[in-house]
Design a protein around this motif. Structure first.
Motif: not given
Length: 426
Positions: A326-327, A332-337, A359-362, A367-368
């Motif tokens: 969340l922080i 940082i933009e989502g795709n970059v994260s 974990f990927g869905i979470f 990050i969204s």
């Protein structure tokens, strides 16, 4: 020493609002400069190698398909279908906003594209119905976050590619969490409309003839996600080939079935695709170079050792990761994260016995959420700029949606079957 300098430069460039791709490249160059053991040619090789991948073509194809949808008449038919489905619900136009985001998530794969489109189409209409501009904008931005986890979300493909996780499994895993987000937003809209007495009047029942008429128009578009997921899971084609089929399908509907796409529109769609794809690919290339720097310095291994030493349970791990993401998402933009953090988290998942698909869905949901928050929320700024909404008012109006998103993120984390049932079943 070299890594510390690179991280400090990266942080400074973030604060100066330098485009993320160039910030990553410059900090990677700084690492090479202060590390005599490597030459700049290696950095270029890593950047080129980061985008020389067949699975990455899936992102380009699905971006193309999503953009073509807006030029082929598919979007307008999906809007009509969503209006028919929600016609008798309180807050029906706001409900359309939620349902359309969910439906278009299975077609466009991009939350920013979805948010921009609905900001132009639905927000002015919602204002005429009595909704405040801030609420309408916040709802549009919030519901667009359903898109990244509904197949064929670009984030799902990116995570699968970088984490070496089955993209087909990621597509299946996102369906139930995406449906839960959709229902959660619809329940909140129902309560909001009742409380503020907006669109609560009784309406005529939809006739069976009108239902089948709108379903017929939208059916071919609704069939696309089924074709994509079914084809991948039954081994008929790969995720990359599915993207190419999606492009062909969109062109087939626009040029032959609906006959609404003109040659000039096709050219405009392809130009828009090139601009969007180039922006994403340069970020992936830069992220690949920076990820190489982190791997070289054994940062993933060090972080894993630190986490395992101080955090013993998977539940606590999910909680800490949620707060961290969340922080991070605020800056940082989502795709970059996804590009930077996926290699860091993968070793940790093995230590805690967490399935990478789960974990990927979470991870993607968390990050969204950051795209709705200051100071760098991309979806927030996109929707606010289109609707001329002040950021301060948006932040207040979006707080209920942020709470809903966090609650759903916890549900995904602590009830693995929500994301794992479909991949395990099929």
């Amino acid at each position: 020493m070299a890594l510390t300098v690179a991280l400090l430069i990266l942080l400074g460039l973030f604060l100066l609002n330098v485009p993320i791709a160039f910030a990553l490249i410059i900090s990677s160059v700084a690492y090479i400069f202060f590390n005599d053991g490597y030459s700049s040619e290696i950095l270029v090789q890593r950047m080129i190698g980061g985008i020389e991948s067949i699975p990455l073509l899936a992102i380009i194809f699905f971006i193309t398909a999503g953009i073509l949808m807006n030029y082929t008449g598919i979007t307008s038919r999906m809007l009509t279908f969503a209006q028919m489905v929600t016609n008798r619900l309180p807050g029906s136009l706001a409900q359309v906003n939620v349902v359309l985001s969910t439906l278009m998530g299975g077609l466009s794969g991009s939350n920013i594209a979805d948010a921009a489109m609905q900001s132009k189409i639905l927000v002015p209409e919602m204002e005429r119905k009595g909704y405040s501009r801030a609420f309408s904008t916040a709802l549009t931005a919030g519901t667009s976050l359903i898109t990244p986890i509904i197949p064929p979300g670009i984030a799902l493909i990116l995570y699968g590619f970088i984490g070496n996780v089955s993209i087909g499994s990621m597509f299946l895993a996102g369906i139930i969490p995406g449906a839960i987000l959709c229902i959660s937003f619809m329940v909140y809209v129902h309560v909001y409309a009742k409380k503020h007495k907006i669109e609560t009047e009784s309406k005529e029942k939809t006739t069976l003839k009108y239902f089948f008429l709108t379903l017929k128009d939208a059916f071919l578009a609704l069939l696309l996600p089924v074709i994509i997921i079914g084809g991948i899971r039954f081994g008929i084609f790969s995720a990359t080939e599915a993207g190419a089929i999606a492009v062909f399908y969109a062109l087939f509907l626009g040029l032959i079935v609906y006959r609404e796409m003109k040659l000039s529109q096709l050219i405009s769609a392809l130009i828009e695709t090139v601009h969007t794809a180039a922006a994403i690919l340069i970020i992936i290339a830069a992220g690949s170079a920076f990820a190489w720097v982190l791997t070289l310095e054994r940062v993933p291994q060090r972080m894993t050792m630190f986490m395992v030493e101080y955090i013993s349970s998977p539940i606590m791990f999910f909680f800490v990761v949620l707060i961290f993401l969340l922080i991070i998402g605020m800056f940082i933009e989502g795709n970059v994260s996804i590009i930077i953090l996926t290699p860091l988290f993968m070793p940790m998942l093995l230590e805690y016995g967490i399935d990478p698909v789960h974990f990927g869905i979470f991870f993607i949901v968390c990050i969204s959420i950051g795209t709705l928050t200051p100071p760098l929320g991309t979806v927030m700024y996109t929707t606010c700029s289109i609707t001329n909404t002040k950021v301060e008012k948006f932040v207040v109006a979006s707080s209920p949606f942020l709470i809903l998103l966090v609650v759903v993120a916890f549900l995904i984390a602590f009830i693995p079957s929500l994301s794992m049932w479909l991949p395990n079943t099929f």
